[in-house]
Enzyme design. Sequence first.
Site, PDB file in Angstrom:
ATOM      1  N   PRO A 290       0.812  -1.216   0.000  1.00 36.68           N
ATOM      2  CA  PRO A 290       0.000   0.000   0.000  1.00 36.68           C
ATOM      3  C   PRO A 290       0.847   1.269   0.000  1.00 36.68           C
ATOM      4  CG  PRO A 290       0.096  -0.932   2.199  1.00 36.68           C
ATOM      5  CD  PRO A 290       0.869  -1.862   1.324  1.00 36.68           C
ATOM      6  N   GLY A 291       0.474   2.224  -0.800  1.00 32.66           N
ATOM      7  CA  GLY A 291       1.132   3.536  -0.783  1.00 32.66           C
ATOM      8  C   GLY A 291       0.119   4.570  -0.330  1.00 32.66           C
ATOM      9  N   ARG A 292      -0.816   4.844  -1.251  1.00 31.08           N
ATOM     10  CA  ARG A 292      -1.842   5.860  -1.014  1.00 31.08           C
ATOM     11  C   ARG A 292      -2.602   5.644   0.298  1.00 31.08           C
ATOM     12  NH1 ARG A 292      -4.190   8.259  -5.402  1.00 31.08           N
ATOM     13  NH2 ARG A 292      -3.423   6.517  -6.653  1.00 31.08           N
ATOM     14  N   ARG A 329      -1.987  16.119  -9.522  1.00 35.51           N
ATOM     15  CA  ARG A 329      -3.037  15.119  -9.777  1.00 35.51           C
ATOM     16  C   ARG A 329      -4.297  15.691 -10.421  1.00 35.51           C
ATOM     17  NH1 ARG A 329      -5.302  12.530  -6.170  1.00 35.51           N
ATOM     18  NH2 ARG A 329      -5.535  10.565  -7.271  1.00 35.51           N
ATOM     19  N   TYR A 333      -4.908  13.936 -13.972  1.00 30.43           N
ATOM     20  CA  TYR A 333      -6.031  13.021 -14.219  1.00 30.43           C
ATOM     21  C   TYR A 333      -7.320  13.428 -13.496  1.00 30.43           C
ATOM     22  CZ  TYR A 333      -2.762  10.593 -10.982  1.00 30.43           C
ATOM     23  OH  TYR A 333      -1.834  10.284 -10.027  1.00 30.43           O
ATOM     24  N   CYS A 360       1.534  29.202 -15.041  1.00 34.18           N
ATOM     25  CA  CYS A 360       1.149  29.817 -16.298  1.00 34.18           C
ATOM     26  C   CYS A 360       0.534  28.762 -17.221  1.00 34.18           C
ATOM     27  CB  CYS A 360       2.395  30.427 -16.919  1.00 34.18           C
ATOM     28  SG  CYS A 360       2.005  31.897 -17.803  1.00 34.18           S
ATOM     29  N   GLU A 361      -0.566  28.189 -16.780  1.00 38.59           N
ATOM     30  CA  GLU A 361      -1.271  27.124 -17.511  1.00 38.59           C
ATOM     31  C   GLU A 361      -2.747  27.265 -17.180  1.00 38.59           C
ATOM     32  OE1 GLU A 361      -0.201  24.429 -19.375  1.00 38.59           O
ATOM     33  OE2 GLU A 361       1.911  24.957 -19.156  1.00 38.59           O
ATOM     34  N   TYR A 389       1.369  11.094  -3.617  1.00 44.49           N
ATOM     35  CA  TYR A 389       1.629  11.565  -4.976  1.00 44.49           C
ATOM     36  C   TYR A 389       1.470  13.090  -5.109  1.00 44.49           C
ATOM     37  CZ  TYR A 389       1.110   6.551  -5.495  1.00 44.49           C
ATOM     38  OH  TYR A 389       1.247   5.193  -5.340  1.00 44.49           O
TER      39      TYR A 389
HETATM   40  N1  PLP Z   1       3.061  -1.411  -6.013  1.00 44.69           N
HETATM   41  C1  PLP Z   1       3.257  -1.141  -7.318  1.00 44.69           C
HETATM   42  C2  PLP Z   1       4.045  -2.089  -8.126  1.00 44.69           C
HETATM   43  C3  PLP Z   1       2.744   0.029  -7.901  1.00 44.69           C
HETATM   44  O1  PLP Z   1       2.954   0.279  -9.187  1.00 44.69           O
HETATM   45  C4  PLP Z   1       2.000   0.931  -7.071  1.00 44.69           C
HETATM   46  C5  PLP Z   1       1.465   2.169  -7.635  1.00 44.69           C
HETATM   47  O2  PLP Z   1       1.563   2.511  -8.765  1.00 44.69           O
HETATM   48  C6  PLP Z   1       1.826   0.615  -5.722  1.00 44.69           C
HETATM   49  C7  PLP Z   1       2.365  -0.563  -5.223  1.00 44.69           C
HETATM   50  C8  PLP Z   1       1.094   1.524  -4.787  1.00 44.69           C
HETATM   51  O3  PLP Z   1      -0.206   1.770  -5.164  1.00 44.69           O
HETATM   52  P1  PLP Z   1      -1.141   2.643  -4.219  1.00 44.69           P
HETATM   53  O4  PLP Z   1      -0.408   3.878  -3.856  1.00 44.69           O
HETATM   54  O5  PLP Z   1      -2.339   2.923  -5.078  1.00 44.69           O
HETATM   55  O6  PLP Z   1      -1.460   1.789  -3.022  1.00 44.69           O
END
Ligand code: PLP
Length: 433
Positions: A290-292, A329, A333, A360-361, A389
């Site tokens: 998990p990141g997000r 972001r 997107y 400037c966009e 992100y």
């Molecule tokens: N692992 C891989 C290989 C990824 O490419 C990503 C995000 O692009 C993540 C983990 C983390 O995803 P998230 O931040 O959506 O949990």
Amino acid sequence: MKLNGSMTVDEKVLHIGDVSCIELSEKYSTPLYVIDEKLVRQNCRDYINNFKVKERKNRVAYAGKAFLPLYMCKLIKEEGLYLDVVSGGELYTAHKSGFDMEKIIFHGNNKTLDEIQMGIDLGVGIFVVDNFYELDLIEKICEEKLAVQNIYFRITPGIEAHTHEYIKTGQIDSKFGFTLVNGDLYKAIESMSNYKNINLIGLHAHIGSQIFDVQPFLDEVDIMMNLVKEIKERYDIEIKEVDLGGGIGVYYTQGDQPKTIKEFCETIVKRADEICDEINIEVPTLIIEPGRSIIANAGSTLYEVGSIKTIKDVRTYVSVNGGMTDNIRPSLYQAGYECAIVNKIGEEKLSQVTVAGKCCESGDILISDTDIMDIKSGDILITSSTGAYGYSMASNYNKIPKPAVVSVMDGKSKIVCKRQNYKDLLALEIMDK
Ligand code: PLP
């Protein structure tokens, strides 16, 4: 605006970690990223406790691409997580923070020779091998260095998940990984007997990001476990570890209904048990990345409101002193965010405005058509859930310096990334005399 983590309101003033956002803006200036350390730690603990890390030796690897200053490496390390890196720069950061290299999972579809060398020299635990080219490079470097490297294969499992829907396709169009349906994965496995310095111990897949529906993950679990069985039967290779990637969705705006970390982890672990029981294999060690869902809701951005331009019967633009350089972001997107004025929380929302950045966009819009309380130039505006992100994708477009990052907890704040200044912007530039 939804109050995340340790956000509270005292006499209309928003506090994070018991620190007033007005005080933060005065002390550190704006734009400013604010990290709610307690929430980061809580999210890590929720993963560790519910993904059966202690009972089963499963692993949670934080996806560093979401946000990876040294400070974050330190938190992740203290909370007992592994770390997923995707570049030499992320690996270097982890190394400099003192992170245990055995706990690093090194991703990327085009790792360079230098990056692979660096990973092997540092003793990275796992390389997630993306293609045949990388296999050859790793073997060559390991031969030279008399090293043996543990790897996973990244596979493209035929599931592509988007925010609210997912598709299962026969043919996957992706730059990542060994495709399952065209037989590439099998060719890669067959080729393993040629690689004397590489140990295949696991499989990895990542099916997308900001996914709310748990079903695509359950399908992923089924596909991966069936593969583990097939690989054992066809090649007599024991796949002991299965990495399911990241992608768990989080709340940004009304309508987003994420599962809790607990619900999500329990469902995945249960499905792995069920399918392994059905097909009669031992449950492998599970890894999740998990990141997000660890950092997004724990981060917010404070801006100062500058010009306010009303075009009658069309729109009111409220411009702030940051924008697409600190949060790409929305422009990239059309990601949605919520906002508020930090000392007017709870006041009636009197108007609808579009929050614009200073680049400037024309596309530098942070939030379109949002209802907001009485707003004036000089007000401090907060956008919530900007932890993932945001800083990691920040740029110096228009030569705008990157903001500082401050961590807050239990009434205290501390700088964890300094604000760039104009001199920093020129640090790498050379002008002939
Ligand atoms: N692992 C891989 C290989 C990824 O490419 C990503 C995000 O692009 C993540 C983990 C983390 O995803 P998230 O931040 O959506 O949990």
